[in-house]
Design an enzyme around this catalytic site. Structure first.
Site, mmCIF file in Angstrom:
data_model
loop_
_atom_site.group_PDB
_atom_site.id
_atom_site.type_symbol
_atom_site.label_atom_id
_atom_site.label_comp_id
_atom_site.label_asym_id
_atom_site.label_seq_id
_atom_site.Cartn_x
_atom_site.Cartn_y
_atom_site.Cartn_z
ATOM 1 N N GLU A 1 0.846 -1.600 -0.319
ATOM 2 C CA GLU A 1 0.192 0.116 -0.084
ATOM 3 C C GLU A 1 0.761 1.837 0.156
ATOM 4 O O GLU A 1 1.824 0.724 0.747
ATOM 5 C CB GLU A 1 -0.484 -0.263 1.546
ATOM 6 C CG GLU A 1 -2.623 -0.273 0.686
ATOM 7 C CD GLU A 1 -3.333 1.581 0.376
ATOM 8 O OE1 GLU A 1 -2.363 1.723 -0.505
ATOM 9 O OE2 GLU A 1 -4.103 0.870 0.854
ATOM 10 N N ASP A 2 -0.079 2.401 -0.552
ATOM 11 C CA ASP A 2 1.103 3.138 -0.598
ATOM 12 C C ASP A 2 0.869 4.408 0.209
ATOM 13 O O ASP A 2 1.921 4.764 1.920
ATOM 14 C CB ASP A 2 0.285 5.254 -1.425
ATOM 15 C CG ASP A 2 -1.078 4.883 -1.122
ATOM 16 O OD1 ASP A 2 -1.530 3.948 -0.462
ATOM 17 O OD2 ASP A 2 -1.361 5.454 -2.372
ATOM 18 N N ASP B 1 -4.303 5.709 6.845
ATOM 19 C CA ASP B 1 -4.731 6.639 7.329
ATOM 20 C C ASP B 1 -5.865 5.815 8.318
ATOM 21 O O ASP B 1 -5.279 5.319 9.444
ATOM 22 C CB ASP B 1 -5.308 7.429 6.197
ATOM 23 C CG ASP B 1 -6.063 8.283 6.439
ATOM 24 O OD1 ASP B 1 -5.102 9.085 7.420
ATOM 25 O OD2 ASP B 1 -6.968 9.008 6.595
ATOM 26 N N PHE C 1 -2.861 15.590 4.851
ATOM 27 C CA PHE C 1 -2.258 15.207 3.356
ATOM 28 C C PHE C 1 -0.963 15.490 2.718
ATOM 29 O O PHE C 1 -0.549 16.347 2.122
ATOM 30 C CB PHE C 1 -3.687 16.022 2.926
ATOM 31 C CG PHE C 1 -4.316 15.634 1.908
ATOM 32 C CD1 PHE C 1 -4.549 13.960 1.907
ATOM 33 C CD2 PHE C 1 -3.742 15.305 0.311
ATOM 34 C CE1 PHE C 1 -5.727 13.102 1.280
ATOM 35 C CE2 PHE C 1 -4.347 14.398 -0.721
ATOM 36 C CZ PHE C 1 -5.426 13.486 0.048
ATOM 37 N N ARG D 1 0.359 12.437 -8.707
ATOM 38 C CA ARG D 1 1.225 10.964 -8.368
ATOM 39 C C ARG D 1 2.413 10.884 -8.738
ATOM 40 O O ARG D 1 3.059 9.592 -8.677
ATOM 41 C CB ARG D 1 0.358 10.022 -9.229
ATOM 42 C CG ARG D 1 -1.197 9.885 -8.452
ATOM 43 C CD ARG D 1 -1.705 8.200 -8.944
ATOM 44 N NE ARG D 1 -3.491 8.270 -8.920
ATOM 45 C CZ ARG D 1 -3.521 7.714 -7.888
ATOM 46 N NH1 ARG D 1 -3.092 8.176 -6.809
ATOM 47 N NH2 ARG D 1 -5.043 8.055 -7.830
HETATM 48 P P1 IMP Z 1 -7.740 4.607 4.964
HETATM 49 O O1 IMP Z 1 -8.625 3.521 4.923
HETATM 50 O O2 IMP Z 1 -8.590 5.611 5.583
HETATM 51 O O3 IMP Z 1 -6.705 3.816 5.737
HETATM 52 O O4 IMP Z 1 -7.187 4.730 3.566
HETATM 53 C C1 IMP Z 1 -5.987 4.835 3.428
HETATM 54 C C2 IMP Z 1 -6.361 5.008 1.557
HETATM 55 O O5 IMP Z 1 -6.504 6.664 1.382
HETATM 56 C C3 IMP Z 1 -5.302 5.600 1.188
HETATM 57 O O6 IMP Z 1 -4.467 3.876 0.304
HETATM 58 C C4 IMP Z 1 -5.519 6.553 0.045
HETATM 59 O O7 IMP Z 1 -5.458 5.890 -1.081
HETATM 60 C C5 IMP Z 1 -5.970 7.087 0.769
HETATM 61 N N1 IMP Z 1 -5.262 8.745 1.520
HETATM 62 C C6 IMP Z 1 -5.066 9.039 2.781
HETATM 63 N N2 IMP Z 1 -4.261 9.320 3.275
HETATM 64 C C7 IMP Z 1 -3.627 9.929 2.117
HETATM 65 C C8 IMP Z 1 -3.377 11.539 2.026
HETATM 66 O O8 IMP Z 1 -2.539 12.318 2.817
HETATM 67 N N3 IMP Z 1 -2.923 11.515 0.579
HETATM 68 C C9 IMP Z 1 -3.629 11.533 -0.375
HETATM 69 N N4 IMP Z 1 -3.824 9.876 -0.251
HETATM 70 C C10 IMP Z 1 -3.798 9.132 1.117
HETATM 71 MG MG MG Z 2 -4.312 3.913 -2.136
#
Ligand code: IMP
Ligand code: MG
Length: 174
Positions: free
Chosen positions: A97-98, A101, A150, A163
């Site tokens: 994963e990137d 969050d 962010f 990206r």
């Molecule tokens: P989660 O389900 O809240 O953990 O969200 C994960 C997804 O939200 C990541 O795979 C990203 O696509 C997006 N995301 C969360 N934080 C960021 C950020 O700071 N920048 C860009 N995308 C984010």
């Molecule tokens: Mg993502």
């Protein structure tokens, strides 16, 4: 409303870290094969760079999930946009994963992928925002813990932009 990007992690810092993770994974999986699952689109840059640094045999598959809605917040509702091409039976899987969050996307994904009978599943993320976690996800390999800001670049987008930046930057709105 305009936006500006402030560098948080340089290209060199990110490259060095990916090399470290690749080395660690190669040691941990010595004598095994790894099935890497890239979570599109954000995980693509990290997956490519990481795969190149892994010295045990690697196969690759891709999955695309969306957490409904654009902007800077994850809604918690996850939809599979593109499923994997290959079955997972008996495979040693690493999800790439990137960023993690809230953790909602991954806890959902891990739950459904476990049902496909892999031998093991581990999680690898380039970035982690531990302060933001609302679900309990165990992350096995983390590049950087970052503050609650962010970020974009290295696969991460803001409304599909940025990206392709070769570094990680913070979006500043003005
Ligand atoms: P989660 O389900 O809240 O953990 O969200 C994960 C997804 O939200 C990541 O795979 C990203 O696509 C997006 N995301 C969360 N934080 C960021 C950020 O700071 N920048 C860009 N995308 C984010
Ligand atoms: Mg993502």
């Amino acid at each position: 409303m305009g936006e500006k990007i402030r560098v948080l992690l340089t290209e060199e810092e990110v490259d060095r870290k990916i090399e470290e993770i690749g080395k660690k994974i190669s040691e941990d999986y010595e004598g095994k094969e790894i099935h890497l699952i890239c979570i599109l689109k954000g995980g693509i840059f990290f997956t490519c760079e990481l795969a190149k640094r892994i010295t045990v045999p690697v196969s690759l598959d891709f999955m695309s999930v969306s957490s409904y809605g654009a902007g800077t917040k994850s809604s918690g509702v996850v939809k599979i946009v593109k499923d994997l091409d290959e079955p997972l039976d008996g495979k040693d899987v690493i999800i790439v994963e990137d960023i993690i969050d809230s953790g909602r996307t991954l806890s959902y994904l891990i739950e459904i992928l476990h049902k496909r009978n892999p031998k093991s599943i581990k999680l690898c993320t380039l970035l982690d925002k531990p302060e933001r976690r609302v679900t309990d996800v165990k992350v096995d390999y983390v590049g950087f813990n970052i503050p609650d800001e962010f970020v974009v670049g290295y696969g991460l987008d803001y409304n599909q932009k940025y990206r392709n930046l070769p570094y990680i930057g913070v979006v500043e709105f003005n």
